[in-house]
Design a protein around this motif. Structure first.
Motif, mmCIF file in Angstrom:
data_model
loop_
_atom_site.group_PDB
_atom_site.id
_atom_site.type_symbol
_atom_site.label_atom_id
_atom_site.label_comp_id
_atom_site.label_asym_id
_atom_site.label_seq_id
_atom_site.Cartn_x
_atom_site.Cartn_y
_atom_site.Cartn_z
ATOM 1 N N PHE A 41 -6.831 -0.492 -2.933
ATOM 2 C CA PHE A 41 -6.879 0.488 -4.022
ATOM 3 C C PHE A 41 -7.367 1.822 -3.453
ATOM 4 N N PRO A 42 -6.672 2.926 -3.761
ATOM 5 C CA PRO A 42 -7.006 4.197 -3.096
ATOM 6 C C PRO A 42 -8.283 4.827 -3.654
ATOM 7 N N THR A 43 -9.127 5.264 -2.761
ATOM 8 C CA THR A 43 -10.282 6.067 -3.129
ATOM 9 C C THR A 43 -10.185 7.403 -2.404
ATOM 10 N N THR A 44 -10.862 8.411 -2.935
ATOM 11 C CA THR A 44 -10.855 9.743 -2.329
ATOM 12 C C THR A 44 -12.093 9.923 -1.456
ATOM 13 N N PRO A 45 -12.036 10.860 -0.492
ATOM 14 C CA PRO A 45 -13.160 11.019 0.441
ATOM 15 C C PRO A 45 -14.492 11.338 -0.222
ATOM 16 N N ASP A 46 -14.462 11.971 -1.396
ATOM 17 C CA ASP A 46 -15.698 12.336 -2.079
ATOM 18 C C ASP A 46 -16.138 11.276 -3.092
ATOM 19 N N ALA A 47 -15.617 10.070 -2.960
ATOM 20 C CA ALA A 47 -15.936 8.997 -3.901
ATOM 21 C C ALA A 47 -17.407 8.606 -3.836
ATOM 22 N N PHE A 48 -17.924 8.100 -4.957
ATOM 23 C CA PHE A 48 -19.278 7.547 -4.985
ATOM 24 C C PHE A 48 -19.358 6.297 -4.119
ATOM 25 N N ASP A 49 -18.301 5.477 -4.133
ATOM 26 C CA ASP A 49 -18.285 4.215 -3.385
ATOM 27 C C ASP A 49 -16.852 3.938 -2.958
ATOM 28 N N THR A 50 -16.628 3.779 -1.654
ATOM 29 C CA THR A 50 -15.281 3.531 -1.137
ATOM 30 C C THR A 50 -15.072 2.082 -0.709
ATOM 31 N N THR A 51 -16.069 1.210 -0.936
ATOM 32 C CA THR A 51 -15.987 -0.184 -0.490
ATOM 33 C C THR A 51 -15.955 -1.120 -1.691
ATOM 34 N N ILE A 52 -14.986 -2.027 -1.705
ATOM 35 C CA ILE A 52 -14.865 -2.978 -2.801
ATOM 36 C C ILE A 52 -15.519 -4.311 -2.430
ATOM 37 N N TYR A 53 -16.176 -4.934 -3.401
ATOM 38 C CA TYR A 53 -16.734 -6.286 -3.247
ATOM 39 C C TYR A 53 -16.204 -7.148 -4.388
ATOM 40 N N ASP A 54 -15.400 -8.140 -4.045
ATOM 41 C CA ASP A 54 -14.864 -9.067 -5.043
ATOM 42 C C ASP A 54 -14.043 -8.305 -6.078
ATOM 43 N N VAL A 55 -14.596 -8.062 -7.262
ATOM 44 C CA VAL A 55 -13.943 -7.263 -8.300
ATOM 45 C C VAL A 55 -14.874 -6.101 -8.645
ATOM 46 N N ASP A 56 -14.365 -4.889 -8.572
ATOM 47 C CA ASP A 56 -15.162 -3.706 -8.895
ATOM 48 C C ASP A 56 -14.523 -2.916 -10.020
ATOM 49 N N ALA A 57 -15.373 -2.226 -10.765
ATOM 50 C CA ALA A 57 -14.875 -1.213 -11.693
ATOM 51 C C ALA A 57 -14.370 -0.019 -10.884
ATOM 52 N N PHE A 58 -13.455 0.748 -11.476
ATOM 53 C CA PHE A 58 -13.009 1.989 -10.848
ATOM 54 C C PHE A 58 -12.972 3.096 -11.892
ATOM 55 N N VAL A 59 -13.099 4.321 -11.397
ATOM 56 C CA VAL A 59 -12.916 5.533 -12.197
ATOM 57 C C VAL A 59 -12.029 6.454 -11.384
ATOM 58 N N LEU A 60 -10.943 6.944 -11.994
ATOM 59 C CA LEU A 60 -10.061 7.862 -11.278
ATOM 60 C C LEU A 60 -9.660 9.014 -12.178
ATOM 61 N N LYS A 61 -9.243 10.107 -11.533
ATOM 62 C CA LYS A 61 -8.782 11.295 -12.258
ATOM 63 C C LYS A 61 -7.500 11.803 -11.623
ATOM 64 N N LEU A 62 -6.493 12.097 -12.452
ATOM 65 C CA LEU A 62 -5.218 12.647 -11.997
ATOM 66 C C LEU A 62 -5.152 14.140 -12.289
ATOM 67 N N SER A 63 -4.330 14.858 -11.527
ATOM 68 C CA SER A 63 -4.029 16.249 -11.859
ATOM 69 C C SER A 63 -3.260 16.299 -13.180
ATOM 70 N N ALA A 64 -3.231 17.464 -13.791
ATOM 71 C CA ALA A 64 -2.610 17.600 -15.110
ATOM 72 C C ALA A 64 -1.125 17.243 -15.094
ATOM 73 N N ASP A 65 -0.454 17.460 -13.962
ATOM 74 C CA ASP A 65 0.969 17.120 -13.880
ATOM 75 C C ASP A 65 1.202 15.690 -13.404
ATOM 76 N N GLY A 66 0.121 14.962 -13.117
ATOM 77 C CA GLY A 66 0.247 13.569 -12.709
ATOM 78 C C GLY A 66 0.670 13.360 -11.271
ATOM 79 N N HIS A 67 0.737 14.418 -10.484
ATOM 80 C CA HIS A 67 1.241 14.309 -9.116
ATOM 81 C C HIS A 67 0.163 14.004 -8.089
ATOM 82 N N LEU A 68 -1.108 14.299 -8.414
ATOM 83 C CA LEU A 68 -2.176 14.171 -7.433
ATOM 84 C C LEU A 68 -3.299 13.280 -7.960
#
Length: 324
Positions: free
Chosen positions: A64-91
């Motif tokens: 699952f992709p994380t960004t370099p400025d993420a709070f946590d980039t390592t997954i253990y078993d099952v993790d919650a995620f929070v993500l944000k897209l650009s307004a046009d949905g491209h980024l």
């Protein structure tokens, strides 16, 4: 930010996010987010005031992709995620895991007006990250409810290319408006590594006019800020402010093909480019010299009328051409 074109083809059990036109008759954007080593589930979505979609859910996917400025980039078993897209949905502007060594699930989402998300869910991890002074910092059983607040990093401003074609000391610096930013800091230096930067501007505007700049190679960068956070610095932009070299009159009294072409030294220049042509319009110029010297010896030149011009350069750009 990460381009979402790599997720154009969905894997089995990927998260999808789509946006419909208000009439419901067209798809404004649609994307998958995820990898191929697990499953993703989206449980809540909200739009912020900039039209950017924020999504929460859970994943078991180590890809699952994380960004370099993420709070946590390592997954253990099952993790919650929070993500944000650009307004046009491209980024993918931001993506992070939230969790401990067991399982976390995020189900509820609310956005405030200050670029922050409040998320609810539950955890079975004894080491779920809790902040000092929280209502309850201890894991109390099989599943605990969780509430956390996440402030998204500010996006990095994009400093526009600097237009200073005439090489003088008057030019405009401008950059894009960053959602949720309240101020910008613009720095200038005479070296690429910004070892001695000078703050030119701090304030809410997205442009700054330079006037009567001294000769030299100048470098700029900008960052956005709000009450609680700052973005990284933008990519650097450079500009050259240099007078055109002055070509000396060419002395060739015997009319042979051996003569010296020389020109004035230009402050801040590190290189010079000398061009030659058989017409004054320089429709088909040939570069005779490129280097740090301020003269060039012509030898064995064929008969004809020959024209020369020279310009100065530094890593930031070029001066105008001399008058031939």
């Amino acid at each position: 930010a990460t381009s979402l074109t790599e997720f154009a083809t969905c894997q089995v059990s990927n998260l999808f996010i789509l946006k419909l036109a208000s009439a419901g008759d067209s798809l404004l954007y649609s994307t998958c987010v995820g990898g191929s080593s697990g499953s993703e589930y989206g449980h809540a979505v909200a739009l912020n005031s900039a039209g950017q979609a924020v999504v929460v859910g859970h994943t078991s996917d180590s890809q699952f992709p994380t960004t370099p400025d993420a709070f946590d980039t390592t997954i253990y078993d099952v993790d919650a995620f929070v993500l944000k897209l650009s307004a046009d949905g491209h980024l993918l502007l931001y993506s992070t895991f939230i969790g401990g060594s067991e399982k976390e699930y995020a189900y509820g989402l609310s956005l405030d007006g200050e670029n922050q998300a409040v998320v609810t869910g539950h955890t079975s991890s004894y080491d779920f990250p809790a902040t000092p002074g929280a209502f309850d910092t201890s894991f109390n059983g099989y599943h605990d409810a969780i509430v956390f607040k996440l402030e998204f990093p500010l996006e990095v401003p994009n400093l526009s290319n600097i237009n200073n074609d005439d090489g003088d000391g008057d030019y405009l610096l401008d950059w894009n408006e960053v959602p949720f930013a309240t101020s910008y800091t613009l720095e200038e230096d005479n070296n690429l590594i910004f070892s001695s930067p000078v703050i030119l501007y701090e304030g809410p505007n997205t442009q700054y006019q330079i006037t009567e700049q001294e000769n030299g190679c100048w470098y700029y960068r900008v960052r956005a800020s709000s009450a609680d956070t700052e973005s990284p610095w933008s990519d650097k932009e450079a500009v050259a402010v240099m007078d055109a070299p002055i070509l000396s009159p060419i002395n060739n009294p015997d009319g042979d093909g051996d003569y010296l072409v020389d020109w004035s030294n230009v402050m801040a220049a590190t290189l010079y480019s000398l061009q030659e042509d058989d017409n004054a319009s320089f429709s088909s110029p040939v570069t005779r010299y490129y280097g740090s010297d301020t003269q060039y010896q012509v030898t064995g030149q064929p008969n004809g009328n020959w024209y020369y011009r020279v310009r100065a350069s530094c890593i930031a750009g070029n001066s105008q051409w001399s008058v031939e």
